[in-house]
Design an enzyme around this catalytic site. Sequence first.
Site, short mmCIF file in Angstrom:
data_model
loop_
_atom_site.label_atom_id
_atom_site.label_comp_id
_atom_site.label_asym_id
_atom_site.label_seq_id
_atom_site.Cartn_x
_atom_site.Cartn_y
_atom_site.Cartn_z
N ASP A 67 94.43 48.96 -21.22
CA ASP A 67 93.22 49.77 -21.37
C ASP A 67 91.97 48.91 -21.47
O ASP A 67 92.04 47.69 -21.62
CB ASP A 67 93.35 50.70 -22.59
N ASN A 136 98.08 56.70 -35.17
CA ASN A 136 98.26 58.09 -34.74
C ASN A 136 99.33 58.23 -33.65
O ASN A 136 99.47 59.28 -33.04
CB ASN A 136 96.93 58.67 -34.23
N HIS A 138 99.52 56.51 -30.81
CA HIS A 138 99.12 56.28 -29.41
C HIS A 138 99.76 55.01 -28.86
O HIS A 138 100.10 54.09 -29.60
CB HIS A 138 97.59 56.27 -29.25
N GLU A 143 96.02 58.98 -26.37
CA GLU A 143 95.82 59.58 -27.68
C GLU A 143 96.65 60.86 -27.83
O GLU A 143 97.06 61.46 -26.83
CB GLU A 143 94.33 59.90 -27.85
P1 PGA Z 1 96.59 47.15 -33.61
O1 PGA Z 1 96.46 48.28 -32.54
O2 PGA Z 1 97.55 46.15 -33.10
O3 PGA Z 1 95.19 46.57 -33.75
O4 PGA Z 1 97.06 47.78 -34.87
C1 PGA Z 1 97.63 48.76 -31.96
C2 PGA Z 1 97.31 49.87 -31.00
O5 PGA Z 1 96.34 50.61 -31.25
O6 PGA Z 1 98.03 50.01 -30.01
#
Ligand code: PGA
Length: 246
Positions: A67, A136, A138, A143
């Site tokens: 992304d 969450n 994702h 999302e």
């Molecule tokens: P993070 O993010 O490694 O900063 O916790 C993980 C994600 O959102 O996929």
Amino acid sequence: MNIRVFEHDMQAAQAAAFLLASQILEKPDSVLALPTGSTPVPVYKELAHLTASGILDWSRVTTFNLDEYLGLAADDEQSYHHFMHEQLFSKINMRPEQIHILDGMAADPEAECLAYERAIRGAGGIDLAFLGIGRNGHIGFNEPTEIMSAMTHVVDLTAETLADNARFFTKNQKQPTQAMSMGIGTIMQARQIVLVATGGGKARAVRQMICGSMDPQIPASILQIHKSVTIFLDRAAAAALKANCD
Ligand code: PGA
């Protein structure tokens, strides 16, 4: 799902790095999907170390990042282009033309997403998708939603994701509220998936991913039906798991 729990986050990261390394050793022209965020940082560090030791050769590897923020240029310090250069690409011998990251400044983001899909297909699809997971649930920036998007698409980031990622932005830097993300279908077509989650903040999402019903509100739960998924957890991220998902 193959679930491996380690005492410490660094051990989980190292084990994931070893699996990625074994993919490249076995198939030197591998096509990888790569994540950003805090979780992959120690994984990339270990991969850089293996590369510096002469064990890994990236000259034939192709990568597609999961992304990118909409509205951030590649040279913006908050862009995932910048993150990837700092954390990995400046330390390994990838050929620049084999690095693919969505262009956050694309004049036509929808066309950019379509072109990205075409490029993934043109490369023969993804051999290994390396993923993190959001609190969450994702994966990439897919999302929680009513209906999952199969293909690369523009996404409105949820309040929870914006809050989680606010730590990367200073007061004077505007945090984008939209991004482009590889779709769930494209991720699911990867021949192998490796997901790393560390820290207690991920424990609930990890349990929902592994033990919950498959639900677009927990996008990672779709991984339950992928035939080759390895999940690397530290003790804290595994804290809500019990034997047999009771
Ligand atoms: P993070 O993010 O490694 O900063 O916790 C993980 C994600 O959102 O996929």
